[in-house]
Design an enzyme around this catalytic site. Sequence first.
Site, PDB file in Angstrom:
ATOM      1  N   TYR A 146       0.844  -1.200   0.000  1.00 32.22           N
ATOM      2  CA  TYR A 146       0.000   0.000   0.000  1.00 32.22           C
ATOM      3  C   TYR A 146       0.880   1.250   0.000  1.00 32.22           C
ATOM      4  CZ  TYR A 146      -3.424   3.407   1.698  1.00 32.22           C
ATOM      5  OH  TYR A 146      -4.226   4.505   1.834  1.00 32.22           O
ATOM      6  N   LEU A 189     -33.315  11.948  18.656  1.00 36.49           N
ATOM      7  CA  LEU A 189     -34.087  10.731  18.907  1.00 36.49           C
ATOM      8  C   LEU A 189     -34.785  10.799  20.254  1.00 36.49           C
ATOM      9  CD1 LEU A 189     -31.414   8.098  17.854  1.00 36.49           C
ATOM     10  CD2 LEU A 189     -33.584   8.478  16.703  1.00 36.49           C
ATOM     11  N   GLU A 240     -29.038  -0.911  15.899  1.00 35.42           N
ATOM     12  CA  GLU A 240     -27.683  -0.393  15.675  1.00 35.42           C
ATOM     13  C   GLU A 240     -27.116   0.118  16.996  1.00 35.42           C
ATOM     14  OE1 GLU A 240     -28.018   2.882  12.943  1.00 35.42           O
ATOM     15  OE2 GLU A 240     -29.316   1.725  11.623  1.00 35.42           O
ATOM     16  N   LYS A 285     -25.600   2.646  19.460  1.00 32.30           N
ATOM     17  CA  LYS A 285     -25.637   4.110  19.466  1.00 32.30           C
ATOM     18  C   LYS A 285     -24.234   4.594  19.813  1.00 32.30           C
ATOM     19  CE  LYS A 285     -28.347   8.004  21.185  1.00 32.30           C
ATOM     20  NZ  LYS A 285     -27.262   8.887  21.547  1.00 32.30           N
ATOM     21  N   ASP A 293     -21.090   6.795  20.627  1.00 29.13           N
ATOM     22  CA  ASP A 293     -20.979   8.007  21.432  1.00 29.13           C
ATOM     23  C   ASP A 293     -19.895   8.900  20.842  1.00 29.13           C
ATOM     24  OD1 ASP A 293     -21.574   9.724  23.408  1.00 29.13           O
ATOM     25  OD2 ASP A 293     -20.692   8.551  25.039  1.00 29.13           O
ATOM     26  N   TYR A 319     -24.850   5.673   9.588  1.00 31.57           N
ATOM     27  CA  TYR A 319     -26.098   5.086  10.078  1.00 31.57           C
ATOM     28  C   TYR A 319     -27.342   5.678   9.422  1.00 31.57           C
ATOM     29  CZ  TYR A 319     -25.833   9.107  13.299  1.00 31.57           C
ATOM     30  OH  TYR A 319     -25.711  10.360  13.832  1.00 31.57           O
ATOM     31  N   LYS A 345     -34.726   1.182  14.759  1.00 33.47           N
ATOM     32  CA  LYS A 345     -35.439   1.926  13.711  1.00 33.47           C
ATOM     33  C   LYS A 345     -36.358   0.976  12.960  1.00 33.47           C
ATOM     34  CE  LYS A 345     -31.263   4.659  13.097  1.00 33.47           C
ATOM     35  NZ  LYS A 345     -30.033   4.847  12.319  1.00 33.47           N
ATOM     36  N   LYS A 348     -31.340   3.824  25.910  1.00 31.00           N
ATOM     37  CA  LYS A 348     -30.072   4.244  26.520  1.00 31.00           C
ATOM     38  C   LYS A 348     -29.585   3.209  27.541  1.00 31.00           C
ATOM     39  CE  LYS A 348     -28.581   8.052  26.106  1.00 31.00           C
ATOM     40  NZ  LYS A 348     -28.912   9.472  26.082  1.00 31.00           N
ATOM     41  N   CYS A 351       3.212   6.689  56.375  1.00 32.87           N
ATOM     42  CA  CYS A 351       2.194   5.673  56.105  1.00 32.87           C
ATOM     43  C   CYS A 351       1.036   5.777  57.101  1.00 32.87           C
ATOM     44  CB  CYS A 351       2.839   4.292  56.188  1.00 32.87           C
ATOM     45  SG  CYS A 351       1.652   2.956  56.064  1.00 32.87           S
ATOM     46  N   CYS A 375       1.440   2.249  59.287  1.00 36.37           N
ATOM     47  CA  CYS A 375       2.578   1.921  60.164  1.00 36.37           C
ATOM     48  C   CYS A 375       3.447   3.141  60.474  1.00 36.37           C
ATOM     49  CB  CYS A 375       3.428   0.823  59.535  1.00 36.37           C
ATOM     50  SG  CYS A 375       4.383   1.391  58.108  1.00 36.37           S
ATOM     51  N   CYS A 429       4.983   3.251  50.912  1.00 39.46           N
ATOM     52  CA  CYS A 429       5.346   3.140  52.325  1.00 39.46           C
ATOM     53  C   CYS A 429       6.623   2.307  52.392  1.00 39.46           C
ATOM     54  CB  CYS A 429       4.209   2.437  53.057  1.00 39.46           C
ATOM     55  SG  CYS A 429       4.738   1.653  54.582  1.00 39.46           S
ATOM     56  N   CYS A 465       4.920  -3.111  58.164  1.00 36.17           N
ATOM     57  CA  CYS A 465       3.661  -2.405  57.869  1.00 36.17           C
ATOM     58  C   CYS A 465       2.508  -3.410  57.860  1.00 36.17           C
ATOM     59  CB  CYS A 465       3.752  -1.688  56.521  1.00 36.17           C
ATOM     60  SG  CYS A 465       2.189  -0.897  56.087  1.00 36.17           S
TER      61      CYS A 465
END
Length: 678
Positions: free
Chosen positions: A36, A83, A114, A116, A118, A226, A296, A320, A414, A417, A432, A438
Amino acid sequence: MSSTPEQRIALLRQSINQHNYHYYVLDDARVPDAEYDRLMRELQALESEHPLLISADSPTQRVGAEPLAAFKQVQHELPMLSLDNAFNADDMREFEKRLLSRLDEPQALSYVCEPKLDGIAISLLYKDGVLQRGATRGDGNVGEDITHNVRTIASIPLKLVGDDYPAILEVRGEIYMPKRSFEAYNERALAADEKPFANPRNAAAGTLRQLDPKIAAQRHLEMCCYGYGLITDSDGQPLQIADKHSEILKQCQRWGFRINPEMRVVSGVAACLEYHDYLLAKRPELSYDIDGIVFKVDDVELQKQLGFVSRAPRWAIAHKFPAEEEITRLLGVDFQVGRTGAITPVARLEPVFVGGVTVSNATLHNRDEIARLDVRINDTVIVRRAGDVIPKVVKVVLERRPDDASLIVFPESCPVCESPIERVEGEAISRCTGAAICGAQVKESIKHFASRKAMDVDGLGDKLVEQLVDEGLIKSVADLYTLEVEKLCTLERMAEKSANNLVAALEASKQTTFAKFLFSLGIREVGEATASNLAQHYGNLSALQQADVESLLSVADVGPVGAQHVYDFFHAPHSQELLESLQACGITWPDIKVKSEAELPLKGLTYVVTGSLETMDRSDAKQRLQDLGAKVAGSVSKKTHCVVAGPGAGSKLAKAQELGVEILDEKMFLSLLAQYQQ
Ligand code: IVH
């Protein structure tokens, strides 16, 4: 007969566009990347020799020259709608009822399901098959012209595939940043002291808002189609290209757009709900963020009958998912001490429902993260919980900072301890220094030692470990094997039967494997996989104890930091004592026959696996390389011998090309494995 430059250019463009289509739309690369790149370089060379032959739809012309001064406004030919939402099964059943009550005849309805996505809604306008304009949704009527950025996105065709496209075609979809690209971007941003994005959606929006297209070209955005807007013939007459929404999307795919491989056509609302459960379970595995499902009505004729209500179509609904981000208040911060002494600040939050559960704690990672977020007690914060990932604070809502917001003070000693807390130069984590004195570190290392993937002591849960340490019955892992039924019975809520069971489980745990034993020791940087690699490599404990750093570095998965930790562990006096006392308790395992050189043909070679493979997942590919003796690294460097690259490979592949590292596609990789009969 040799071709003219014009013919050759046309041919090159056609094959590059074809390869792009297979790679980005069908996820099915047809040629190795090197091929490519050769075509692309030849086209670039020819175009620079013959600048008059350059056209805007040439694949070389994705990044425009100059940044814009400002965005132009775009009036959408047809409004971009939003929607209506559903939040549960009842809402979905109501949706179907509403549809049926509006239709003339009772019927079984087919729906396209489909994911959805984000991201950012986009409209792409093609005239005679050539991309003219990319615009954001804006208020639905007027958006912003972002053509310069849209052109840089490899999954958006500059020219449509084939020749049966309409004179005007407006395709709609979502531009998003895949999760992996988002994480890689943020890693780079943090390393360069730049501001990271809070989530992939903001990253996509922030990228598209740039005036300079070079920025979008450097970040990896994708587009998924979509829907559609205006479609006309050359006389401006509207065209209907198919009578089903799903068929229209498939036609768009043939013209060169990516459509979602999770798209399904189902019949009736019950099947929609099944799809909902299926995708919700799959959500964490998807390579991109989704916030629900869009259902849909598939039949375009029925869509027309149903029409619109205010700004949304009646024939579609967004179901949702529970939000992965929510807003809440930071009540305080606790500092937890881990097994290796790592101090983790934990945000105590006003409980909030996020990612499907109620969350009242979230990690703040480390001291730098607190500074980066500039988070203070009493601040309003955004918490994110995605999948099973530990909830984290991603952002402070500064506008809501109250007057009494107080700074978070990172402790100097700490909290358990009181030993000093130390931060190694160049490391993000503060630790620590108390080690075995400890209480927190002791408890955590015993919990780790007894856990299922380590010594697997049945019935020895976290609570019981805390009780045993707090009551002074044990101080270290070796003490576990001195526990007696009588002593155990003195513990609150410990019946004789449970005490007997625990002693029996401890006895049973003594028969283990070398790998599990190594993992149980809790050596820093030695997780389950590394423990197993160390066990395979050295076969027995004394060989591992004698290994120097150089030898450790030749083990699969072991880097310089890990090698040093393993070396230091086996050379610390208390470790010798610990190992001796554990073996004296009767812990044993069968030694492993170390593979001969002939069985490790890839020994000494470093591989990197990137992108997605069709026949196996990346962790299998990694395991098979390691079984042949190769080291598998997470990033490409001069030391890399070979990169196995599948579709979707990004920066690692680019780096390999830049460094001239050998690159194998999946087919070549499989024949390599076949060669060694794996
Ligand atoms: S259809 C007329 N399909 O969701 C219907 N929208 O809440 C228009 N979105 O602005 C939208 N994935 O940005 C549709 N598969 C999908 C979608 C999708 C994401 C977004 C889109 C829209 C918003 C509506």
